[in-house]
Each structure stands twice: as C-alpha cells, then as structure tokens.
Design an enzyme around this catalytic site. Structure first.
Site, PDB file in Angstrom:
ATOM      1  CG  LEU A  51     -18.072  -0.309   3.741  1.00 47.76           C
ATOM      2  CD1 LEU A  51     -17.838   1.186   3.837  1.00 47.76           C
ATOM      3  CD2 LEU A  51     -19.329  -0.710   4.489  1.00 47.76           C
ATOM      4  CB  ALA A  52     -19.096  -4.451  -1.775  1.00 45.97           C
TER       5      ALA A  52
ATOM      6  CE1 TYR B 242      -3.072  -3.024   0.392  1.00 49.60           C
ATOM      7  CE2 TYR B 242      -3.424  -2.440   2.695  1.00 49.60           C
ATOM      8  CZ  TYR B 242      -3.688  -3.259   1.614  1.00 49.60           C
ATOM      9  OH  TYR B 242      -4.573  -4.305   1.751  1.00 49.60           O
TER      10      TYR B 242
ATOM     11  N   GLY C 213     -16.389  -0.180  -1.489  1.00 45.29           N
ATOM     12  CA  GLY C 213     -17.032   1.121  -1.636  1.00 45.29           C
ATOM     13  C   GLY C 213     -18.318   1.085  -2.434  1.00 45.29           C
TER      14      GLY C 213
END
Length: 336
Positions: A193-194, A52, A196
């Site tokens: 939240l999948a 990241y 977004g």
C-alpha cells in the site's frame, strides 16, 4: 484463501500475508487476537523482523495460542556478520516460541559493501547456512530497497526468496520479479500500500496479485478489521475490471508527484545523505504512526535531511522529477 507456491521452496502460502511492523503498537492480548484472526481468515504467512522492536515476541505469543503448525513463519535480521547472525537466529527462535523458522532473511541489504560482507567468509550468510543445516531455519532469503542488490542476490544462487516494494505507484521491480520467478525464487511484496500512502487497499492488493510472478503481498495490519478486509481479497480473489484499474492507476499517478520509489538514482548526495531512507522514515512516522521507532532510527543516521544544502543535484537525476529538496525539508521539519 487463494494460495501460491513461494518459488521452489515448496511452501504453499496465502497470497495475502501478515506484515509484522504495525503489531508493535498493540498489547499482548490484542496481538494474540490478531494471530488467531489470521488463522480464521486463511492467512498462513507471517513476516516480521528482529528490528521491529517487540513484534517477534508478540507474534510468538499469538502463535502459541493459535497453533504454530498453522503458519509459515518468516523473520529477518539487519546484522551482517557471522556471530551476530548466529545470535539473532537464537533470539528469533526464543521470541517466536518455535523450534524452527520457515524463512530467515537478510534484512534491507543496502550497499555493495554490505552485500559483500554478508556473503563473505565471516558474513551473516554463513550463519544462516549453518542454521539451515541444523534444521533451525528451512529457507534463506534477502530483502532490499535497491534493485541492483537484489539483481546480485538473484543471480548468486545463495537465496531462495527476495522481498522488495511493489504496488501501483512502485513498479520498478517488475522485470526483477520476472527474472526471479524464472530462476525459481519466491517473490514477497512489501509496501503493497506504498507505506500507507495508497488509500484504496483492496484495489492495490488486487493489482499486485494480478502479477503472476508475485507469491505473496504482506500488508501491515494491527486490527481485526484490517485483517478481515485484506483477507477478503484472497478469499474472494478476482481481477480488476477496467473501471477499477483506472481508479487505482489514477491514484498512483497523483501520488507520483511527491512519492519516492527508492530507486536510488538520486545518489550520490554531496552531503552523504541517504535520500530514500529519509523518506522511508518519514513514512513510518506519518503513515504507520510508528513515531518513536521512526525517530529513533532516523536519529541513528550520520547524515540527515537537515544537512541538505539544496544544491539540487539529486533532482537532476530523479527519473520521476520529484521535488526532492522540498521533500527533504518536510522530513527535517518532522523528524529533526
């Protein structure tokens, strides 16, 4: 904050954790504020990764200010070999400004070949075990988007935690979580939240936490407002009522018409396209606003959405009847 034990690790963690992908978008000062806010809201679990970009470094700055002792820290690496993992562990320790990492995970193990490599004699798992013996890491986990890989990991006895997507639209891992829990493995939910796609964050998180086999959900957050809103789910935890359940399941049903659960049944593609990962990168680009990062990772794929010849074999295998060819065209238009 509601807390649960992460399997047999003995780690008592907040049911809402902090997903470290979006923090890449903020500067150092804002990152420190975010980590301090986590502490104020009772969120004690942080998950990040070597991949990241500067996430580990920013979190490290925040931990130094907010107090390392207040948090249970997890990170992960994509490297598969022994020496590469040894190097990444040291980098993570330096970036996170800590003497130990509570949970170090093999990141996104995707194929049986990769799995066999990491558990082999010269694999990354050996380096993790050595680091654990030296006290540099406390526990070892594995993450994947492939149920079959995690099934192997669960039964191997090599890992103490698993991490997999789970939310009202992606429920394919429910039996896997049950099995992991029965064996004492901790369950970490990514993509709550999948990616977004789910707009009602509160209901989605509450839906996830109703599952007794889940230890923690880790939504990605890059603002104080998001932290406070998501923390409220754990600080004021309550189950969904009938109306709320109907609302979130209706949203999940609507998303299901063009939402990839990354089950992998569409494989193999005659053109060698890793179809689920095409959609994953498109989601990072459009919903997480990680445009440069997503395009860079997408550019590294040997076979891309643009290589699709529209044979349609994938669609005959998809258990969710997704219009995969149409969705791949969208990816190609966005990412190239």
């Amino acid at each position: 904050m509601e807390k649960r034990f992460l399997g047999k690790t003995g780690l008592e963690i907040s049911v809402i954790g902090f997903g470290g992908i979006p923090i890449q978008r903020v500067d150092k000062e804002a990152a420190v504020d975010l980590i301090e806010e986590l502490n104020k809201q009772g969120i004690n679990f942080i998950d990040t990764a070597r991949g990241y970009t500067i996430s580990e470094e920013l979190i490290g700055c925040g931990l130094e200010k907010a107090g390392r002792h207040n948090f249970i820290l997890a990170t992960k690496s994509m490297v598969r070999d022994y020496q590469g993992m040894k190097n990444d562990i040291e980098i993570s320790l330096k970036n996170l400004r800590t003497e130990y990492i509570d949970l170090y995970q093999l990141h996104n193990v995707r194929t049986e070949d990769e799995y066999n490599k990491v558990i082999g004699e010269d694999g990354a798992l050996r380096a993790l075990k050595e680091a654990k013996d030296k006290g540099k890491i406390k526990h070892i986990g594995i993450t994947s988007h492939d149920l079959n890989i995690l099934e192997k990991g669960i039964e191997s006895g090599c890992f103490e935690t698993i991490q997999f997507p789970y939310n009202p639209v992606e429920r394919q891992a429910e039996e896997l979580f049950k099995r992991a829990n029965s064996l004492g493995l901790g369950v970490i939910v990514m993509k709550p939240l999948a990616g977004g796609a789910i707009t009602n964050a509160e209901l989605s998180l509450r839906f996830i936490l109703e599952n007794p086999h889940v230890g923690v959900a880790i939504p990605g957050m890059d603002s104080i407002e998001q932290i406070r809103k998501n923390a409220r789910v754990g600080n004021e935890y309550r189950k969904l009522n009938d109306r709320e359940r109907e609302t979130i399941l209706a949203e999940a049903k609507e998303l299901g018409t063009e939402f990839c659960r990354r089950c992998g049944y569409c494989a193999p593609c005659p053109q060698g396209i890793d179809i689920p990962n095409q959609f994953l990168m498109e989601g990072y680009y459009t919903r997480y606003s990680l445009k440069d990062w997503a395009k860079e990772r997408y550019a590294g794929f040997n076979n891309k959405a643009s290589d699709c010849i529209e044979c349609g074999q994938c669609e005959t295998r998809c258990p969710y009847d997704l219009p995969i060819r149409k969705m791949l065209k969208k990816v190609a238009n966005i990412l190239g």
